[in-house]
Design a protein around this motif. Structure first.
Motif, PDB file in Angstrom:
ATOM      1  N   VAL A  97      50.653  30.682  18.786  1.00 36.83           N
ATOM      2  CA  VAL A  97      50.914  29.691  19.830  1.00 36.83           C
ATOM      3  C   VAL A  97      51.353  28.372  19.183  1.00 36.83           C
ATOM      4  O   VAL A  97      50.802  27.953  18.159  1.00 36.83           O
ATOM      5  CB  VAL A  97      49.640  29.456  20.672  1.00 36.83           C
ATOM      6  N   GLY A  98      52.351  27.742  19.797  1.00 32.54           N
ATOM      7  CA  GLY A  98      52.822  26.449  19.319  1.00 32.54           C
ATOM      8  C   GLY A  98      53.953  26.521  18.331  1.00 32.54           C
ATOM      9  O   GLY A  98      54.526  25.488  17.974  1.00 32.54           O
ATOM     10  N   ASP A  99      54.305  27.720  17.872  1.00 33.78           N
ATOM     11  CA  ASP A  99      55.362  27.882  16.878  1.00 33.78           C
ATOM     12  C   ASP A  99      56.719  27.793  17.565  1.00 33.78           C
ATOM     13  O   ASP A  99      57.125  28.703  18.280  1.00 33.78           O
ATOM     14  CB  ASP A  99      55.205  29.230  16.176  1.00 33.78           C
ATOM     15  N   ASP A 100      57.455  26.695  17.318  1.00 35.15           N
ATOM     16  CA  ASP A 100      58.736  26.525  17.995  1.00 35.15           C
ATOM     17  C   ASP A 100      59.835  27.402  17.411  1.00 35.15           C
ATOM     18  O   ASP A 100      60.932  27.464  17.947  1.00 35.15           O
ATOM     19  CB  ASP A 100      59.173  25.057  18.002  1.00 35.15           C
ATOM     20  N   THR A 101      59.547  28.120  16.316  1.00 36.34           N
ATOM     21  CA  THR A 101      60.530  29.063  15.783  1.00 36.34           C
ATOM     22  C   THR A 101      60.504  30.386  16.534  1.00 36.34           C
ATOM     23  O   THR A 101      61.348  31.240  16.315  1.00 36.34           O
ATOM     24  CB  THR A 101      60.276  29.353  14.295  1.00 36.34           C
ATOM     25  N   HIS A 102      59.512  30.585  17.381  1.00 35.47           N
ATOM     26  CA  HIS A 102      59.357  31.805  18.163  1.00 35.47           C
ATOM     27  C   HIS A 102      59.057  33.001  17.259  1.00 35.47           C
ATOM     28  O   HIS A 102      59.779  34.003  17.253  1.00 35.47           O
ATOM     29  CB  HIS A 102      60.610  32.061  19.008  1.00 35.47           C
ATOM     30  N   GLY A 103      57.958  32.880  16.488  1.00 37.64           N
ATOM     31  CA  GLY A 103      57.443  34.054  15.819  1.00 37.64           C
ATOM     32  C   GLY A 103      57.675  34.185  14.328  1.00 37.64           C
ATOM     33  O   GLY A 103      57.728  35.311  13.827  1.00 37.64           O
ATOM     34  N   HIS A 104      57.787  33.087  13.594  1.00 40.85           N
ATOM     35  CA  HIS A 104      57.948  33.225  12.148  1.00 40.85           C
ATOM     36  C   HIS A 104      56.731  33.885  11.507  1.00 40.85           C
ATOM     37  O   HIS A 104      55.596  33.572  11.813  1.00 40.85           O
ATOM     38  CB  HIS A 104      58.188  31.858  11.509  1.00 40.85           C
ATOM     39  N   VAL A 105      57.018  34.765  10.562  1.00 36.54           N
ATOM     40  CA  VAL A 105      55.959  35.537   9.932  1.00 36.54           C
ATOM     41  C   VAL A 105      55.141  34.703   8.959  1.00 36.54           C
ATOM     42  O   VAL A 105      53.984  35.045   8.658  1.00 36.54           O
ATOM     43  CB  VAL A 105      56.560  36.781   9.229  1.00 36.54           C
ATOM     44  N   ASP A 106      55.700  33.598   8.443  1.00 35.43           N
ATOM     45  CA  ASP A 106      54.962  32.839   7.427  1.00 35.43           C
ATOM     46  C   ASP A 106      53.818  32.013   7.999  1.00 35.43           C
ATOM     47  O   ASP A 106      53.147  31.292   7.263  1.00 35.43           O
ATOM     48  CB  ASP A 106      55.895  31.978   6.568  1.00 35.43           C
ATOM     49  N   ASP A 107      53.550  32.152   9.289  1.00 35.45           N
ATOM     50  CA  ASP A 107      52.355  31.579   9.894  1.00 35.45           C
ATOM     51  C   ASP A 107      51.299  32.637  10.202  1.00 35.45           C
ATOM     52  O   ASP A 107      50.215  32.304  10.684  1.00 35.45           O
ATOM     53  CB  ASP A 107      52.694  30.844  11.195  1.00 35.45           C
ATOM     54  N   ILE A 108      51.618  33.920   9.937  1.00 32.38           N
ATOM     55  CA  ILE A 108      50.681  34.967  10.353  1.00 32.38           C
ATOM     56  C   ILE A 108      50.342  35.986   9.279  1.00 32.38           C
ATOM     57  O   ILE A 108      49.229  36.530   9.267  1.00 32.38           O
ATOM     58  CB  ILE A 108      51.189  35.704  11.607  1.00 32.38           C
ATOM     59  N   ALA A 109      51.261  36.287   8.358  1.00 37.16           N
ATOM     60  CA  ALA A 109      51.002  37.305   7.340  1.00 37.16           C
ATOM     61  C   ALA A 109      51.874  37.046   6.128  1.00 37.16           C
ATOM     62  O   ALA A 109      53.067  36.791   6.263  1.00 37.16           O
ATOM     63  CB  ALA A 109      51.268  38.710   7.878  1.00 37.16           C
ATOM     64  N   ARG A 110      51.261  37.135   4.926  1.00 38.41           N
ATOM     65  CA  ARG A 110      51.994  36.859   3.699  1.00 38.41           C
ATOM     66  C   ARG A 110      51.552  37.824   2.594  1.00 38.41           C
ATOM     67  O   ARG A 110      50.371  38.134   2.447  1.00 38.41           O
ATOM     68  CB  ARG A 110      51.695  35.430   3.216  1.00 38.41           C
ATOM     69  N   PHE A 111      52.520  38.265   1.798  1.00 37.94           N
ATOM     70  CA  PHE A 111      52.173  38.986   0.583  1.00 37.94           C
ATOM     71  C   PHE A 111      51.569  38.012  -0.425  1.00 37.94           C
ATOM     72  O   PHE A 111      52.036  36.872  -0.569  1.00 37.94           O
ATOM     73  CB  PHE A 111      53.408  39.629  -0.041  1.00 37.94           C
ATOM     74  N   VAL A 112      50.537  38.454  -1.137  1.00 39.02           N
ATOM     75  CA  VAL A 112      49.953  37.666  -2.226  1.00 39.02           C
ATOM     76  C   VAL A 112      50.057  38.394  -3.565  1.00 39.02           C
ATOM     77  O   VAL A 112      49.854  37.791  -4.610  1.00 39.02           O
ATOM     78  CB  VAL A 112      48.485  37.297  -1.930  1.00 39.02           C
ATOM     79  N   ILE A 156      58.542  46.181   7.563  1.00 40.57           N
ATOM     80  CA  ILE A 156      57.358  46.311   8.409  1.00 40.57           C
ATOM     81  C   ILE A 156      57.492  45.311   9.550  1.00 40.57           C
ATOM     82  O   ILE A 156      57.589  44.101   9.326  1.00 40.57           O
ATOM     83  CB  ILE A 156      56.073  46.029   7.603  1.00 40.57           C
ATOM     84  N   TRP A 157      57.485  45.820  10.765  1.00 37.60           N
ATOM     85  CA  TRP A 157      57.656  44.979  11.951  1.00 37.60           C
ATOM     86  C   TRP A 157      56.295  44.641  12.548  1.00 37.60           C
ATOM     87  O   TRP A 157      55.554  45.534  12.973  1.00 37.60           O
ATOM     88  CB  TRP A 157      58.508  45.690  12.999  1.00 37.60           C
ATOM     89  N   LEU A 158      55.963  43.361  12.571  1.00 39.01           N
ATOM     90  CA  LEU A 158      54.804  42.894  13.309  1.00 39.01           C
ATOM     91  C   LEU A 158      55.254  42.496  14.717  1.00 39.01           C
ATOM     92  O   LEU A 158      56.443  42.560  15.041  1.00 39.01           O
ATOM     93  CB  LEU A 158      54.140  41.731  12.578  1.00 39.01           C
ATOM     94  N   GLY A 159      54.302  42.092  15.540  1.00 36.70           N
ATOM     95  CA  GLY A 159      54.637  41.788  16.930  1.00 36.70           C
ATOM     96  C   GLY A 159      54.975  40.331  17.158  1.00 36.70           C
ATOM     97  O   GLY A 159      56.125  39.912  17.002  1.00 36.70           O
ATOM     98  N   ARG A 160      53.970  39.541  17.500  1.00 37.27           N
ATOM     99  CA  ARG A 160      54.189  38.151  17.882  1.00 37.27           C
ATOM    100  C   ARG A 160      53.576  37.185  16.877  1.00 37.27           C
ATOM    101  O   ARG A 160      52.663  37.532  16.138  1.00 37.27           O
ATOM    102  CB  ARG A 160      53.576  37.894  19.265  1.00 37.27           C
ATOM    103  N   GLY A 161      54.106  35.956  16.898  1.00 34.16           N
ATOM    104  CA  GLY A 161      53.577  34.891  16.069  1.00 34.16           C
ATOM    105  C   GLY A 161      52.470  34.145  16.791  1.00 34.16           C
ATOM    106  O   GLY A 161      51.833  34.667  17.707  1.00 34.16           O
TER     107      GLY A 161
END
Length: 379
Positions: free
Chosen positions: A236-251, A229-234
């Motif tokens: 602001v301030g994330d120097d990794t340029h869009g890591h998913v673990d700051d925006i969406a996680r399976f629980v 599943i492709w999300l778009g952008r991460g």
């Protein structure tokens, strides 16, 4: 231990062909790996309190499982042991491992452990746990990464594990593939979430020339991801340029938490809203819709004029506890409540992360889970 750096494995020798998959974080752990903080440049002006934050993290993790702590020297080990003792950590629950690193973000530089469910304990059968050694190049942004890049090989040798180092051919050239753990999140059954900003953007480009289809094939071959599943952008301030673990996680196997920003004037509002809609329209590996739960964002955290990537989604799931970063924000209790409801079998604990996030990462970024792997089946 066997290593399959060269040549590139045949289709039958790939992890997925042998039944390996990247497990979900809530599956049983053998241990959690961290690296004791040593690089003052990661927390300029705030390095002093960081070891006490780490000690608090280890205090909770060590109650849940064994904690393996990377230290670069005997002196560093003694300092870490002193901080842990003062913080009430049981020394029998931690293990110091001597290995010098450049930085401490093991989610990205450490190995991705994979598990094989079809384990019968037969002689010659692939082991239940192995690891994938993706190349690490400090998010295609920093220069200090060569020691970190050697970490997965070191861990494989220490644990006696089979190791794969993925390669791909781009423009008739064979290259090691760069991928960080924070760039992906999985449900353990074959569905993986990532972002276009991290893997497909030409900014901080990890693997020039590798396209969406190429990534999906590699994620299938080495991590058992049959659905991406492709999300778009991460954020602001994330120097990794869009890591998913700051925006969406399976629980759990069918539920995802997705960060939302209510303030329409905040630059995170639009990208997070788009990601939320993509998740609501997505299906898992069995074509079932996902249950999507909204997770708030804290108010912007700014230090020395810089917006920092503060997010409750950077939580870490251990065997009996879930550690959640908190930011002295009224939404702390809201986020903790949401996650407590989603992890009823675990204690959900907030870890003060205002100083920690100045390093541009928090709890998920600094941990790497080592799965226990399935027990051999009878017969």
């Amino acid at each position: 231990m066997s290593s399959t750096d060269e040549p590139t494995p045949s289709p039958a020798e790939l992890p997925s062909s042998l039944g390996y998959r990247l497990p979900a974080e809530w599956e049983p752990h053998e241990a959690t790996w961290i690296a004791w903080p040593r690089n003052k440049e990661d927390w300029p002006g705030k390095f002093g309190p960081i070891r006490w934050v780490y000690a608090e993290i280890v205090r909770y993790l060590s109650r849940s499982e064994r904690v393996r702590i990377l230290v670069g020297s005997g002196k560093a080990e003694r300092r870490a042991a002193d901080a842990l003792e003062k913080s009430g950590v049981d020394p029998d629950r931690v293990e110091f491992v001597r290995h010098r690193t450049d930085r401490g973000w093991l989610r990205d530089s450490g190995p991705m452990f994979v598990v094989r469910d079809r384990s019968h304990g037969a002689e010659g059968e692939p082991p239940p746990v192995a690891l994938v050694d993706w190349k690490f190049n400090a998010w295609a942004k920093y220069d200090n990464w060569t020691r970190d890049n050697r970490l997965p090989r070191f861990v494989a040798d220490r644990l006696g594990m089979t190791r794969w180092a993925p390669r791909t051919t781009i423009e008739q050239e064979s290259r090691r593939v760069v991928l960080e753990g924070g760039a992906v999140d999985v449900n353990g059954l074959g569905t993986l979430i990532t972002t276009e900003e991290c893997l497909l953007s030409h900014e901080q480009e990890r693997n020039p020339g590798l396209d969406r289809a190429g990534y999906e094939q590699l994620l299938r071959d080495y991590l058992g991801a049959s659905k991406v599943i492709w999300l778009g952008r991460g954020i602001v301030g994330d120097d990794t340029h869009g890591h998913v673990d700051d925006i969406a996680r399976f629980v759990d196997e069918t539920t995802v938490v997705a960060c939302v920003e209510e303030n329409e004037g905040d630059p995170n509002h639009g990208p997070l809203r788009e990601n939320l809609e993509r998740l609501r329209e997505a299906t898992d590996q069995d074509h079932r819709p996902l249950r999507v739960v909204e997770l708030p964002m804290p108010a912007p955290v700014v230090f020395d004029g810089q917006r920092i990537p503060a997010s409750y989604a950077n939580f870490y799931v251990a065997n009996s506890v879930v550690l959640v970063p908190t930011f002295n924000d009224p939404k702390d209790r809201v986020a903790l409540g949401i996650l407590a409801d989603l992890f009823p079998g675990r204690v959900v604990v907030g870890i003060h992360a205002v100083e920690l996030v100045w390093g541009l990462g928090t709890l998920h970024c600094l941990t790497r889970d080592q799965p226990k792997g399935p027990e051999p089946s009878a017969g």
